[in-house]
Scaffold this motif. Structure first.
Motif: not given
Length: 231
Positions: A52-60, A76-81
């Protein structure tokens, strides 16, 4: 059954805590990361089944993290934004995401999407569709080893997810035949087709990218009808 491990990559500790609670209650093991670098380190050091991957994160940020993940990891990758506009969604899906969840979201929906994407990605052996009798399928320089579940192009291995493998099997069994989105979805995912679901479009885009740099080199889009594998 082995316990699936979910990576939550989000710089918001409250969101990570809520997702962890619901996912662990659903029976999953959870690993957390506060930015893209931590997420990539977790994937390297642990056996992660879904992110579960957020978009707006620091560093990268999430987009750069997703690009690096997709270099060698098909999980599988689910974007959470919080970015819920179509351009952001399309960018995330084009970069290789399997699903997109807009904040704020219901944690129960997040768990349901995790469950659905895990089922699509890993449950290759279940369902009513019989395995083809042929030991291997050949179309042009593509060869699919049915029993070994592997695809090669001119002798070079191409890594496929279970869903992609089922779709390539369908297409290679019938080169030149046009299949509708519904036919492809129900064969690949082994679920009833939902017309608003863009999973087929995303999956076919990923398949094309794996087969060749030219998107139309092997799989053609027949406008208004569906897709076919060129002979």
């Amino acid at each position: 059954m082995e316990q699936r491990c979910i990576l939550i990559a989000d710089d918001d500790a409250d969101i990570r805590e809520v997702l962890r609670l619901y996912l662990e209650n659903a029976g999953y093991r959870v690993v957390e990361a506060a930015d893209g670098h931590e997420a990539l380190e977790a994937v390297t050091s642990d056996n992660i089944d879904l992110c579960l991957l957020d978009i707006m994160m620091p560093r990268l940020d999430g987009y750069q993290t997703l690009k690096r993940l997709r270099q060698d990891n098909p999980m599988p990758v689910i974007i959470i934004s919080a970015k819920g506009q179509d351009p952001e969604k399309i960018l995330g899906l084009d970069l290789g995401a399997d699903d997109y969840l807009v904040k704020p979201f219901n944690p129960l929906e997040a768990v349901a999407r995790v469950r659905s994407n895990l089922r699509r990605a890993y449950e290759i052996g279940s369902g009513p569709n019989p395995q083809p009798e042929a030991q291997s399928l050949r179309v042009r320089d593509l060869e699919l080893d049915v029993e070994g579940c592997s695809l090669t192009r001119a002798g070079q291995a191409i890594e496929l997810t279970p869903v992609e493998l089922r779709i390539m099997t369908l297409l290679m069994e019938h080169p030149g035949r046009v299949f509708t989105k519904q036919q492809i979805y129900e064969h690949g995912w082994r679920e009833p087709y939902v017309a608003a679901d863009n999973s087929v479009m995303v999956c076919m885009s990923k398949l094309r990218a794996k087969l060749a740099e030219d998107p139309g080199a092997y799989i053609a889009t027949i406008r208004g009808l569906g897709y076919r594998l060129e002979r």
